[in-house]
Write a protein that holds these residues in place. Structure first.
Motif, PDB file in Angstrom:
ATOM      1  N   VAL A  26      45.211  29.214  38.839  1.00  0.00           N
ATOM      2  CA  VAL A  26      45.503  29.398  37.416  1.00  0.00           C
ATOM      3  C   VAL A  26      44.887  30.733  37.004  1.00  0.00           C
ATOM      4  O   VAL A  26      43.675  30.907  37.060  1.00  0.00           O
ATOM      5  CB  VAL A  26      44.905  28.254  36.572  1.00  0.00           C
ATOM      6  N   VAL A  27      45.736  31.664  36.618  1.00  0.00           N
ATOM      7  CA  VAL A  27      45.241  32.981  36.206  1.00  0.00           C
ATOM      8  C   VAL A  27      44.789  32.917  34.750  1.00  0.00           C
ATOM      9  O   VAL A  27      43.750  33.438  34.374  1.00  0.00           O
ATOM     10  CB  VAL A  27      46.348  34.050  36.362  1.00  0.00           C
ATOM     11  N   HIS A  28      45.568  32.208  33.957  1.00  0.00           N
ATOM     12  CA  HIS A  28      45.242  32.099  32.536  1.00  0.00           C
ATOM     13  C   HIS A  28      45.970  30.882  31.958  1.00  0.00           C
ATOM     14  O   HIS A  28      47.070  30.565  32.376  1.00  0.00           O
ATOM     15  CB  HIS A  28      45.692  33.366  31.785  1.00  0.00           C
ATOM     16  N   SER A  29      45.327  30.223  31.030  1.00  0.00           N
ATOM     17  CA  SER A  29      45.992  29.120  30.339  1.00  0.00           C
ATOM     18  C   SER A  29      45.303  28.886  29.002  1.00  0.00           C
ATOM     19  O   SER A  29      44.090  28.704  28.944  1.00  0.00           O
ATOM     20  CB  SER A  29      45.924  27.847  31.194  1.00  0.00           C
ATOM     21  N   ASP A  30      46.070  28.934  27.934  1.00  0.00           N
ATOM     22  CA  ASP A  30      45.448  28.731  26.624  1.00  0.00           C
ATOM     23  C   ASP A  30      46.336  27.954  25.657  1.00  0.00           C
ATOM     24  O   ASP A  30      46.116  27.976  24.452  1.00  0.00           O
ATOM     25  CB  ASP A  30      45.063  30.087  26.004  1.00  0.00           C
ATOM     26  N   GLY A  31      47.322  27.265  26.175  1.00  0.00           N
ATOM     27  CA  GLY A  31      48.210  26.523  25.277  1.00  0.00           C
ATOM     28  C   GLY A  31      49.422  27.353  24.871  1.00  0.00           C
ATOM     29  O   GLY A  31      50.478  26.815  24.577  1.00  0.00           O
TER      30      GLY A  31
ATOM     31  N   ASP B 287      50.015  30.798  26.580  1.00  0.00           N
ATOM     32  CA  ASP B 287      50.411  31.433  27.839  1.00  0.00           C
ATOM     33  C   ASP B 287      49.830  30.683  29.016  1.00  0.00           C
ATOM     34  O   ASP B 287      48.664  30.282  28.980  1.00  0.00           O
ATOM     35  CB  ASP B 287      49.885  32.878  27.897  1.00  0.00           C
ATOM     36  N   MET B 288      50.650  30.493  30.021  1.00  0.00           N
ATOM     37  CA  MET B 288      50.128  29.991  31.285  1.00  0.00           C
ATOM     38  C   MET B 288      50.609  30.924  32.378  1.00  0.00           C
ATOM     39  O   MET B 288      51.792  31.256  32.446  1.00  0.00           O
ATOM     40  CB  MET B 288      50.573  28.565  31.576  1.00  0.00           C
ATOM     41  N   LEU B 289      49.651  31.367  33.200  1.00  0.00           N
ATOM     42  CA  LEU B 289      49.993  32.242  34.316  1.00  0.00           C
ATOM     43  C   LEU B 289      49.487  31.599  35.596  1.00  0.00           C
ATOM     44  O   LEU B 289      48.301  31.249  35.695  1.00  0.00           O
ATOM     45  CB  LEU B 289      49.334  33.614  34.160  1.00  0.00           C
ATOM     46  N   LEU B 290      50.384  31.430  36.542  1.00  0.00           N
ATOM     47  CA  LEU B 290      50.013  30.861  37.833  1.00  0.00           C
ATOM     48  C   LEU B 290      50.314  31.875  38.922  1.00  0.00           C
ATOM     49  O   LEU B 290      51.406  32.446  38.954  1.00  0.00           O
ATOM     50  CB  LEU B 290      50.814  29.581  38.115  1.00  0.00           C
ATOM     51  N   ARG B 291      49.337  32.086  39.785  1.00  0.00           N
ATOM     52  CA  ARG B 291      49.590  32.933  40.960  1.00  0.00           C
ATOM     53  C   ARG B 291      49.993  31.990  42.088  1.00  0.00           C
ATOM     54  O   ARG B 291      49.234  31.102  42.463  1.00  0.00           O
ATOM     55  CB  ARG B 291      48.335  33.707  41.353  1.00  0.00           C
ATOM     56  N   ILE B 292      51.203  32.150  42.588  1.00  0.00           N
ATOM     57  CA  ILE B 292      51.740  31.230  43.585  1.00  0.00           C
ATOM     58  C   ILE B 292      51.985  31.965  44.900  1.00  0.00           C
ATOM     59  O   ILE B 292      52.540  33.069  44.907  1.00  0.00           O
ATOM     60  CB  ILE B 292      53.070  30.610  43.089  1.00  0.00           C
ATOM     61  N   ARG B 293      51.558  31.320  45.974  1.00  0.00           N
ATOM     62  CA  ARG B 293      51.743  31.899  47.309  1.00  0.00           C
ATOM     63  C   ARG B 293      52.430  30.835  48.165  1.00  0.00           C
ATOM     64  O   ARG B 293      51.938  29.716  48.276  1.00  0.00           O
ATOM     65  CB  ARG B 293      50.366  32.209  47.879  1.00  0.00           C
ATOM     66  N   ALA B 294      53.584  31.195  48.698  1.00  0.00           N
ATOM     67  CA  ALA B 294      54.298  30.257  49.574  1.00  0.00           C
ATOM     68  C   ALA B 294      54.291  30.850  50.977  1.00  0.00           C
ATOM     69  O   ALA B 294      54.716  31.991  51.179  1.00  0.00           O
ATOM     70  CB  ALA B 294      55.727  30.072  49.083  1.00  0.00           C
ATOM     71  N   ILE B 295      53.803  30.061  51.916  1.00  0.00           N
ATOM     72  CA  ILE B 295      53.676  30.570  53.279  1.00  0.00           C
ATOM     73  C   ILE B 295      54.124  29.465  54.231  1.00  0.00           C
ATOM     74  O   ILE B 295      53.773  28.297  54.028  1.00  0.00           O
ATOM     75  CB  ILE B 295      52.216  31.026  53.537  1.00  0.00           C
ATOM     76  N   ASP B 296      54.927  29.828  55.226  1.00  0.00           N
ATOM     77  CA  ASP B 296      55.368  28.758  56.132  1.00  0.00           C
ATOM     78  C   ASP B 296      54.368  28.602  57.270  1.00  0.00           C
ATOM     79  O   ASP B 296      53.411  29.357  57.401  1.00  0.00           O
ATOM     80  CB  ASP B 296      56.814  28.972  56.593  1.00  0.00           C
ATOM     81  N   VAL B 297      54.607  27.590  58.089  1.00  0.00           N
ATOM     82  CA  VAL B 297      53.612  27.201  59.080  1.00  0.00           C
ATOM     83  C   VAL B 297      53.450  28.269  60.170  1.00  0.00           C
ATOM     84  O   VAL B 297      52.442  28.305  60.873  1.00  0.00           O
ATOM     85  CB  VAL B 297      53.979  25.806  59.657  1.00  0.00           C
TER      86      VAL B 297
END
Lengths: 229, 369
Positions: B121-126, B128-138
């Protein structure tokens, strides 16, 4: 220490503070922390607490006398030095603020070695991390809070925008049967703080027969079951 | 005597600096941080086109994004709760799309599934919500790493049953699906086989390390054990047990979300309203010159009420977050031979469970030899 002695001491402190001649609290040095256990439930003792109306009347009479003195001096053609007199309107505003700030009648204090959490009825709690050298400082966009132990007294100094400042000093009696909260409210337009002393006696909330809790989703919830807090 | 303060110049100067810092510098710092944020994602429909792929997905409980967690700080406690709720919300949206195989929430990052999603969670205040997402395969191939943002308005909160930040989760699910659609059936089968062998190698490295190899930064299968390899059959069984454990604790995440969801949404909504009010209050306070009205009851009451409201909000939230921590229940599992009771946070329970599985494998390996 008897309640009368404790109150007299606090009143002296009040006078010293009041004669300080600044619109905000004087700079602080703190005595070595000597924490006392304040935990438990406390309810206000109206009979022994300050009456804000009486306190306001006293200050208003002082103000009136000062204005009359100045008027007489002016008639005689004398000038009185010093700064201008506080307006009655500003004094009344400060008294109203003090009434608002000191309104809570019930307290629930949770205390650990590192934190004191003073929950107050219908308003925000006073929370202090006491495991650091005082003052512990919390800054928010709307105000700054300083707190900590000053000897055996717990203090909370809150500085808000527009120059409003609030200073709470909490003292527990030697036998732990009552707390004294001295609240000094400072406004930028009144030289002297408005000081209110409130006495809180220890009480057992279970004897009331019901418990109420403030919740976000359902408002105030009351139950006849014993509290588990 | 009561009169207008003549003032201590040094004190007044310090006070002005402090007020200036609170009213001008802090908001400016916040604005500078916001300037670095990406644009909010667009409103999207959940993409359900194309043939589903059966690969398993693991979403590791998101990181709270805090440098140092302070147990006593309400905002930190809430952030941790938000991280868990956001993880479950993403899982729900991906599951709703029915494009992937089982989608599980994992308390810790392990080689369990063909595709693993981590986030913070980069930021959340009701608002703005910012999520840093990383998708990586096996195999270690990075599908994407991106910050997703959604800015909620009061409209988003109108229907209590709707998740105000749903567009954020839909955008992430769509990004995953867009990337997954580029996989050939052979790549999918390869990833599934690799997932199984990496899981085996993680639990019994002495036996299965030779089956996988790192080549140019990516992990590849070198060979596969015989289909009737008894140890592989046991690994399969243990993997199913791990899935059972994950599904059991997943129910705890779901229960917690059910219990907390409405209050959490209410809290976010009031944060949004408060944030809007606070911005306008600070802007007004900033523009206000000393108009001689600073000691008026209205001005002081406004300052006090604003502070009171901010503090109460923060303290309510602390109670909620503390309640959430208290509700984590022990997990009781039947591992076949015995019933195991796991205690502590879900993360701690997961570590305990994996330790049990590792010991089981060692024991079973001994019996095979």
């Amino acid at each position: 220490m008897t309640p009368q002695t404790l109150i007299a001491l606090l009143m002296s402190a009040t006078l010293v503070t009041a004669c300080g001649g600044t619109s905000g609290p004087p700079p602080q040095t703190y005595a070595r922390a000597d924490p006392v256990d304040m935990s438990g439930d406390w309810e206000v003792d109206h009979a022994r607490s300050d009456n804000i109306q009486q306190r306001f009347n006293g200050l208003a009479r002082q103000l009136q006398r000062e204005m009359e003195r100045r008027a007489r001096a002016a008639e005689r053609g004398q000038a009185i030095g010093g700064s201008a007199v506080t307006s009655g309107r500003d004094l009344l505003a400060l008294a109203e603020m003090a009434e608002l700030i000191t309104a809570p009648t019930l307290l629930h204090v949770i205390q650990t070695a590192s934190e004191v959490r003073l929950k107050r009825e219908n308003t925000f709690g006073l929370v202090c991390n006491t495991d650091q050298r005082p003052p512990a400082i919390t800054v928010t966009p709307v105000g700054t809070e300083r707190c900590g132990w000053d000897g055996h007294q717990l203090f909370f100094d809150i500085a808000l925008s527009d120059g409003l400042q609030i200073r709470h000093r909490i003292t527990r009696s030697a036998l732990a049967e009552f707390l004294v909260i001295q609240t000094a409210v400072y406004s930028p337009s009144v030289k002297q703080p408005f000081v209110v002393n409130k006495i809180y006696n220890r009480y057992d909330p279970r004897k009331a027969g019901y418990q109420c809790t403030q919740t976000l989703s359902r408002g105030t919830i009351c139950t006849t079951e014993e509290s588990t807090r | 005597m009561i009169d207008i303060p003549s003032g201590n110049p040094a004190l007044l100067f310090a006070l002005r600096i402090a007020v200036c810092f609170v009213l001008v510098v802090l908001p400016t710092l916040a604005e500078a941080e916001q300037d670095a944020w990406p644009m909010a994602v667009s409103h999207q429909v959940l993409n359900t086109s194309g043939q589903p792929v059966g690969i398993e997905l693991a979403i590791v409980v998101f990181d709270d994004g805090l440098d140092a967690f302070d147990e006593r700080d309400a905002r930190h406690k809430l952030r941790r709760v938000e991280a868990r709720i956001a993880t479950v919300l993403l899982r729900d949206v991906i599951t709703e799309g029915q494009r992937f195989g089982p989608v599980r929430v994992l308390p810790a990052d392990t080689a369990f599934a063909a595709l693993t999603i981590t986030g913070s969670v980069v930021h959340s205040d009701g608002r703005d919500m910012l999520l840093r997402i990383r998708a990586i395969d096996v195999s270690g191939e990075l599908w994407f790493e991106q910050v997703f943002r959604w800015t909620a308005s009061e409209q988003d909160y109108l229907r209590p049953s709707d998740e105000p930040f749903r567009p954020l989760f839909v955008a992430i699910a769509n990004a995953l699906w867009t990337r997954a659609q580029t996989l050939s059936p052979a790549s999918i089968a390869q990833l599934e086989a690799l997932a199984k062998m990496r899981y085996a190698a993680e639990l019994a490295p002495q036996i299965f390390n030779d089956y996988v190899q790192q080549v140019e930064g990516l992990i590849r299968l070198t060979r596969l054990p015989a289909v009737n390899d008894p140890m592989l059959a046991r690994i399969d069984r243990i993997r199913r047990q791990e899935a059972l454990f994950i599904d059991t604790i997943d129910q705890q995440y779901r229960d917690l979300q059910d219990a907390l969801g409405p209050v959490y949404t209410l809290w976010r909504r009031s944060s949004l309203e408060q944030g809007t009010y606070l911005a306008s209050y600070l802007s007004r306070a900033n523009q206000r010159s000393d108009d001689g009205d600073s000691g008026s009851f209205a001005r002081m009451q406004q300052a006090y009420s604003t502070y009171r409201s901010v503090k109460m909000q923060e303290q309510d939230l602390f109670e909620i977050a503390t309640g959430f921590d208290n509700e984590t229940a022990p997990t009781v599992l039947d591992s076949g031979e015995r019933v195991v009771r796991l205690e502590g946070t879900l993360e701690q329970q997961y570590v305990q469970w994996r330790d049990i599985l590792r010991r089981l494998i060692t024991l079973e390996r001994g019996s095979l030899e």
